[in-house]
Scaffold this motif. Structure first.
Motif, PDB file in Angstrom:
ATOM      1  N   VAL A  50      -8.145 -12.923 -56.475  1.00 57.34           N
ATOM      2  CA  VAL A  50      -9.248 -12.477 -55.611  1.00 57.34           C
ATOM      3  C   VAL A  50      -9.417 -10.972 -55.796  1.00 57.34           C
ATOM      4  N   HIS A  51     -10.606 -10.568 -56.267  1.00 54.70           N
ATOM      5  CA  HIS A  51     -10.836  -9.157 -56.580  1.00 54.70           C
ATOM      6  C   HIS A  51     -11.942  -8.526 -55.743  1.00 54.70           C
ATOM      7  N   GLU A  52     -12.465  -9.276 -54.797  1.00 56.76           N
ATOM      8  CA  GLU A  52     -13.426  -8.761 -53.826  1.00 56.76           C
ATOM      9  C   GLU A  52     -13.142  -9.433 -52.498  1.00 56.76           C
ATOM     10  N   ALA A  53     -13.401  -8.723 -51.413  1.00 60.52           N
ATOM     11  CA  ALA A  53     -13.186  -9.301 -50.082  1.00 60.52           C
ATOM     12  C   ALA A  53     -14.335  -8.903 -49.170  1.00 60.52           C
ATOM     13  N   ILE A  54     -14.618  -9.791 -48.234  1.00 65.61           N
ATOM     14  CA  ILE A  54     -15.575  -9.484 -47.182  1.00 65.61           C
ATOM     15  C   ILE A  54     -14.856  -9.594 -45.838  1.00 65.61           C
ATOM     16  N   ALA A  55     -15.473  -9.037 -44.829  1.00 61.97           N
ATOM     17  CA  ALA A  55     -15.046  -9.235 -43.441  1.00 61.97           C
ATOM     18  C   ALA A  55     -16.306  -9.563 -42.658  1.00 61.97           C
ATOM     19  N   LEU A  56     -16.239 -10.608 -41.855  1.00 64.67           N
ATOM     20  CA  LEU A  56     -17.367 -11.049 -41.033  1.00 64.67           C
ATOM     21  C   LEU A  56     -17.041 -10.706 -39.587  1.00 64.67           C
ATOM     22  N   ILE A  57     -17.783  -9.761 -39.033  1.00 63.70           N
ATOM     23  CA  ILE A  57     -17.443  -9.237 -37.709  1.00 63.70           C
ATOM     24  C   ILE A  57     -18.615  -9.419 -36.760  1.00 63.70           C
ATOM     25  N   LEU A  58     -18.370 -10.147 -35.671  1.00 62.73           N
ATOM     26  CA  LEU A  58     -19.415 -10.371 -34.676  1.00 62.73           C
ATOM     27  C   LEU A  58     -19.908  -9.041 -34.114  1.00 62.73           C
ATOM     28  N   LEU A  59     -21.216  -8.993 -33.860  1.00 64.85           N
ATOM     29  CA  LEU A  59     -21.813  -7.774 -33.323  1.00 64.85           C
ATOM     30  C   LEU A  59     -21.084  -7.354 -32.041  1.00 64.85           C
ATOM     31  N   GLY A  60     -20.836  -6.078 -31.934  1.00 69.78           N
ATOM     32  CA  GLY A  60     -20.191  -5.538 -30.747  1.00 69.78           C
ATOM     33  C   GLY A  60     -18.693  -5.351 -30.871  1.00 69.78           C
ATOM     34  N   ASN A  61     -18.084  -5.916 -31.916  1.00 71.26           N
ATOM     35  CA  ASN A  61     -16.632  -5.812 -32.072  1.00 71.26           C
ATOM     36  C   ASN A  61     -16.295  -4.509 -32.805  1.00 71.26           C
ATOM     37  N   LYS A  62     -16.404  -3.410 -32.078  1.00 76.19           N
ATOM     38  CA  LYS A  62     -16.215  -2.074 -32.656  1.00 76.19           C
ATOM     39  C   LYS A  62     -14.781  -1.855 -33.146  1.00 76.19           C
ATOM     40  N   GLY A  63     -13.796  -2.421 -32.441  1.00 74.46           N
ATOM     41  CA  GLY A  63     -12.406  -2.273 -32.875  1.00 74.46           C
ATOM     42  C   GLY A  63     -12.186  -2.853 -34.252  1.00 74.46           C
TER      43      GLY A  63
END
Length: 166
Positions: free
Chosen positions: A123-136
């Protein structure tokens, strides 16, 4: 199977002995504020997640969410690791921790170590899926060097998508 170690943590594959922690990570409302879906109501649900998702991912892809074990007390404090997201056809860095371990740098420590291990699994690329508002969570992935790519939808929720080449 141990995936990686830091000064304070071990990242390893989940095992049957981790069922109670999996249940807690999926049932404590405070943890689930920015997680889509309903809280678990029984340990049986955690057993099903372990066998049908986590172990199945290990078998299919060679990777999946990894248990984060605290070296000092030998307790699993959360998870951090890759998961192939079919809807995006990309691998996500996902993580979740018990509240008593928040704000102590464990998320960054485990996330950095996990991302460094991704290439070992092709795996040479990664994403993160973050719900709106989750500033931390957004602050954490930015600290890990991920950049905001776009806004999208996932599991019926608006998410910010962050990305990193590894």
């Amino acid at each position: 199977m141990i995936i990686a170690e830091t000064d304070r943590l071990i990242l390893r594959q989940f095992e049957a002995k981790d069922i109670h922690t999996l249940f807690l990570l999926n049932s404590i409302p405070e943890i689930l504020t920015y997680i889509p879906g309903e809280p678990m109501t029984s340990v049986d649900q955690a057993e099903q997640i372990l066998s049908d998702i986590i172990i199945a991912n290990y078998e299919e892809f060679g990777y999946g969410r990894w248990a984060v074990e605290h070296k000092a007390d030998k307790k699993v404090i959360g998870f951090c690791g890759p998961k192939y997201i079919t809807e995006f056809r990309e691998v996500e860095l996902g993580y979740r921790y018990l509240p008593e371990y928040w704000g102590q740098g464990y998320g960054f420590e485990a996330g950095k170590s996990a991302l460094e291990s991704f290439p070992d699994f092709g795996v040479h690329e990664a994403i993160a899926l973050i719900l709106l508002g989750n500033k931390g969570s957004e602050n954490l992935v930015k600290k890990l060097g991920m950049e905001h790519r776009n806004r999208d939808r996932f599991m019926g929720h608006k998410v910010n998508v962050f990305h990193k080449h590894l």
